[in-house]
Design an enzyme around this catalytic site. Sequence first.
Site, PDB file in Angstrom:
ATOM      1  N   HIS A  31      -5.245 -23.951  14.783  1.00 10.11           N
ATOM      2  CA  HIS A  31      -4.994 -23.149  13.582  1.00 10.11           C
ATOM      3  C   HIS A  31      -6.179 -22.230  13.275  1.00 10.11           C
ATOM      4  CE1 HIS A  31      -2.531 -23.203   9.604  1.00 10.11           C
ATOM      5  NE2 HIS A  31      -2.989 -21.991   9.863  1.00 10.11           N
ATOM      6  N   ARG A  59       3.694 -21.094  10.638  1.00 11.55           N
ATOM      7  CA  ARG A  59       3.535 -22.448  10.129  1.00 11.55           C
ATOM      8  C   ARG A  59       4.253 -23.402  11.071  1.00 11.55           C
ATOM      9  NH1 ARG A  59      -0.061 -20.794   7.634  1.00 11.55           N
ATOM     10  NH2 ARG A  59      -0.496 -20.899   5.378  1.00 11.55           N
ATOM     11  N   GLU A  85      -0.965 -31.306  10.708  1.00 11.40           N
ATOM     12  CA  GLU A  85      -2.284 -30.983  11.246  1.00 11.40           C
ATOM     13  C   GLU A  85      -3.365 -31.832  10.597  1.00 11.40           C
ATOM     14  OE1 GLU A  85      -1.193 -26.243  12.032  1.00 11.40           O
ATOM     15  OE2 GLU A  85      -2.659 -26.790  10.495  1.00 11.40           O
TER      16      GLU A  85
END
Length: 324
Positions: A287, A239, A268
């Site tokens: 991601h 993360r 993000e």
Amino acid sequence: MTKPYVFITRKLPEDVIAPLLAIAEVEMWPHEDMAVPHDVLVEKAKRATAILPMVSDPIDEDVLSAGSALQVVANMGVGYDNIDVAAATHRGILVCNTPDVLTDTTADLTFALLLATARRLVEAAEFLKEGKWKSWSPFLLAGADVHHKTIGIVGMGNIGQAVAKRAKGFDMNILYYNRSRRPEAEEKLGAIYRPFADLLAESDFVVCLTPLTSETRHLFNREAFQQMKKSAIFINAARGAVVDEQALYEALVHGEIAAAGLDVFENEPVAADHPLVSLPNVVALPHIGSATYETRRTMMTLARDNIIAVLEGRPPLTPVNRIS
């Protein structure tokens, strides 16, 4: 009899959703690549018996308090730091995730990111595409070896152990730091436990796979980067908020560490002009740790099946919390 209402925060394939349609009224946000606005999510929660969110959708106090009929939030992801689990538990709302099904896929991506960063693959591909390759030279885009190096894995859960298995194939020396010792990883993989500071000092590759908690937020700060080797490469596939991004940027710019490979960021999505993305010694990805067709469909299916179980009065398959 009125069917329960299920809200899904992204457009998912119709065949995945079909079993839900037999027992519920289902509404999907009509976009696959655009997040549902938070005010819309709150509004939908007012009717919802179940919500199927992505890991990027904040299921906070506003959403949970609006959901007077809400029984279950089935997150499509193994992480659930986007959900206020304590608030959900207090309200009697089940929270589910999708563990185990993405372990190997995420480990593949993590090790691919490590290799790409060490061998400067993205930089080399762009060098070629931009017409800069004029001649062979001894140190043209020379990177770092991976084989026989020391990897330090921070967070030795299922994904961490899967990465260690891959590292073993490269004859790497495997160190790890975890909240609790992992005897099975030590026995099967030859992994060696190290305190956090020692792992940082000894590792050629530091791989972050720890969950985001109040204890791990900004675990990788200025002090942590200064404890690493100047030749060290940092990889984060966990993360973004586990890392102090300003501290990482400064460490990279000032040569305190050699390079970084990042699949996650604190906020993000990030733009192309993000300070870390703009650095030549950073490989940045959007991601995509679990992003294969097979794994993402399995995640969708498990999240769906968790909702079906709850709506039919059965225990969910992969609960995060318990409701007394």
